[in-house]
Design an enzyme around this catalytic site. Structure first.
Site, mmCIF file in Angstrom:
data_model
loop_
_atom_site.group_PDB
_atom_site.id
_atom_site.type_symbol
_atom_site.label_atom_id
_atom_site.label_comp_id
_atom_site.label_asym_id
_atom_site.label_seq_id
_atom_site.Cartn_x
_atom_site.Cartn_y
_atom_site.Cartn_z
ATOM 1 N N MET A 36 0.851 -1.187 0.000
ATOM 2 C CA MET A 36 0.000 0.000 0.000
ATOM 3 C C MET A 36 0.886 1.237 0.000
ATOM 4 S SD MET A 36 -2.862 -1.318 2.749
ATOM 5 C CE MET A 36 -1.651 -2.048 3.870
ATOM 6 N N CYS A 51 -2.220 -0.903 -9.819
ATOM 7 C CA CYS A 51 -2.605 0.442 -9.382
ATOM 8 C C CYS A 51 -3.533 1.090 -10.405
ATOM 9 C CB CYS A 51 -1.370 1.311 -9.179
ATOM 10 S SG CYS A 51 -1.771 2.961 -8.554
ATOM 11 N N GLY A 107 -9.206 -8.950 -2.214
ATOM 12 C CA GLY A 107 -10.504 -8.319 -2.386
ATOM 13 C C GLY A 107 -11.582 -8.907 -1.492
#
Length: 539
Positions: A39, A148, A251
């Protein structure tokens, strides 16, 4: 263990006697099941150590962490004289600045920051290789960011905006596979069909990737259009790729139980969490048994429990004091637990947050201090929605001033204690909201589960003193609230779909059921090149 003064290639070559690949490599690092996602500016050393701290000793090897995404060109290029690369020095701190022969933070096995993958974004194979050689002695693998979705990635042509150039993707991965002494891995997003996604995955694996991470969302799914990740795509890849392929899923991970559910649904080797981890760094750890961690893990009358925000905040600060600042944490009072006959006089004391020192902050050039404020806003999201004074104090804090964060911690500690006392005195009624609960239950009954987040909110909701996920509204909910606005063409297309029973008209007059709202506003979304600073930027 010390870094050598030889060339990058020689130093990297010394890190492994034999370069392993694929499942053999995965098993050599302990076959990790839990994956802390890369991240941007958010998966730095201190946060990784905080996340690792909740894992029982026997599960420590099962947590693999990624660094934040680094820009390969900026990371690799050296100036003719010191400081050779301020970008690299301020993002990856593997050795002591004044003693390069001594390991320090990132990737240091002596303090427990392994296994570790370093992630780069890149569009030039040689820049990527040069950057990868710099970190090879201090990590287990190098990962290529192909996921990204943000506007800055589109402008720079990296991340998910390379997916139209499969030949370049092959060259990027293959260059590392052929020249790097440690494995290369890659993280992708799904494409518009399962078949195209499968071909994409095969290209990545042919190029030499040892592990494939699949984010079950398309490039367009971000911000208010994030929606739900499609685990069926990941299951399709699992069933159609060679059995020995190592696959990670990413996810829809809001809490610990979702990890096992995802593994069962997709058949993957491991599950990655990004936003779920930011809201709860203990997400990878199983819930402690009754009687364990009673001061840190709260349990309510309904049986639901959660890690207390004051406990997590304190752990985080202690890690910064111990590893980053290099000193002992402050002496702290035991965390308040109702019914234990503990002293409450300290709650009457006035809390004063120190002012800025006025000198150059020690946070300059240190990613662990730089990420602290953003992490606390994310961790305390539900807390500060009630306690605005904490929110305001956190907004005013100076970058890297640990004394100021200690003052904010004392505010949080006091308010948690007050909340726990009120909860006990009211027999739990202080946290009940029958009207809101009924509203959410009605939404669950009346709406399609793909159109409302009500069920997730009911499942995950905890008192404000517990860490808990930030649940985004689904696209239709966001549109209803006016958070996203489709253009005229999109509105017309949506009206046509509505008239057609919710189906999307395609070429030849045929229909394709289940048209997603995300597609209806895709053109509007593509116009955006910036993103909210509060939004997660992850590959």
């Amino acid at each position: 263990m010390a870094a050598t003064a030889t060339t990058d290639a020689t130093a990297a070559a010394a890190t492994m006697k034999k370069k392993l690949h694929g499942r053999e490599f995965y098993e050599s690092i302990g076959s990790p099941k839990y994956i802390l996602a890369p991240m941007v500016d958010q998966s730095e050393f201190a946060w990784r150590m905080l996340s690792r701290s909740f894992m029982p000793p026997e599960l420590q090897p099962k947590l693999l962490a990624y660094t934040p995404m680094f820009h390969a060109r900026l990371f690799s290029q050296d100036a003719p004289k010191p400081p050779l690369n301020k970008y690299r020095d301020s993002h990856f701190q593997c050795v002591l600045p004044k003693d390069p022969a001594t390991l320090w933070l990132d990737g240091n096995p002596l303090v427990g920051d392994r296994p570790l993958f370093v992630q780069f974004c890149a569009n030039d194979p040689q820049h990527l290789l040069a950057a990868a050689l710099k970190v090879a002695p201090y990590c287990d693998a190098v990962d290529l960011n192909l996921g990204c979705p943000q506007g800055i990635a589109k402008k720079g042509k990296y991340g998910s905006f390379l997916q139209e150039d499969q030949e370049l993707i092959y060259r990027l991965i293959n260059t590392l596979h052929e020249n790097l002494p440690i494995p290369v891995t890659a993280k992708i997003r799904i494409l518009e069909t399962k078949e195209k996604t499968l071909e994409y995955a095969r290209n990545v694996l042919r190029a030499g990737a040892s592990i494939l991470t699949v984010h079950g969302r398309r490039r367009e799914q971000k911000g208010h259009l994030t929606g739900v990740a499609d685990w069926e795509y990941i299951r399709y890849l699992r069933e159609n790729l060679p059995e020995e392929t190592v696959i990670f899923a990413n996810g829809n991970i809001l809490e610990h139980g979702d990890i096992e559910e995802c593994m069962a649904a997709t058949g993957v080797d491991a599950v990655m969490s990004a936003e779920g981890n930011l809201s709860n760094p203990a997400i990878f750890a199983p819930e402690p048994a009754v009687g364990e961690f009673e001061d840190e893990f709260w349990r309510g009358r309904d049986g639901k429990g959660g890690w207390r925000v004051d406990a997590v905040f304190r752990r985080y600060l202690d890690i910064l004091h111990k590893y980053v600042k290099g000193g002992e944490p402050p002496v702290r009072r035991p965390l308040f637990v109702p019914g234990k006959g503990m002293d409450t006089e300290w709650m009457k004391e006035e809390i004063v947050i120190p002012g800025n020192k006025g000198s150059k902050s020690e946070a300059i050039g240190n990613p662990n201090y730089g990420a602290l404020q953003a992490h606390m806003f994310h961790l305390l999201r539900h807390f500060v929605s009630k306690h605005h004074d904490v929110r305001d104090a956190l907004a005013r804090v100076k970058l890297g001033e640990l004394e100021q964060f200690e003052g904010i911690y004392r505010m949080v500690e006091k308010k948690v204690a007050e909340g726990l006392i009120e909860y006990e005195e009211t027999d739990g009624k202080s946290m009940e909201d029958p009207a809101e609960e009924e509203r959410l239950k009605k939404l669950v009954e009346e709406m399609d589960p793909t159109e409302t987040s009500a069920a997730a909110i009911l499942r995950c909701k905890r008192p404000w003193w517990c860490v808990q996920p930030i649940i985004r509204p689904l696209p239709k909910e966001a549109m209803a609230k006016g958070a996203i606005q489709p253009g005229k063409k999109d509105k017309k297309r949506m009206a046509e779909e509505e008239a057609n029973g919710g189906e999307k008209r395609v070429k030849g007059g045929e229909t394709n059921g289940g048209a997603k709202v995300a597609e209806a506003v895709k053109s509007e979304l593509e116009k955006q090149t910036e993103f909210q600073t509060s939004e997660l930027v992850s590959g």
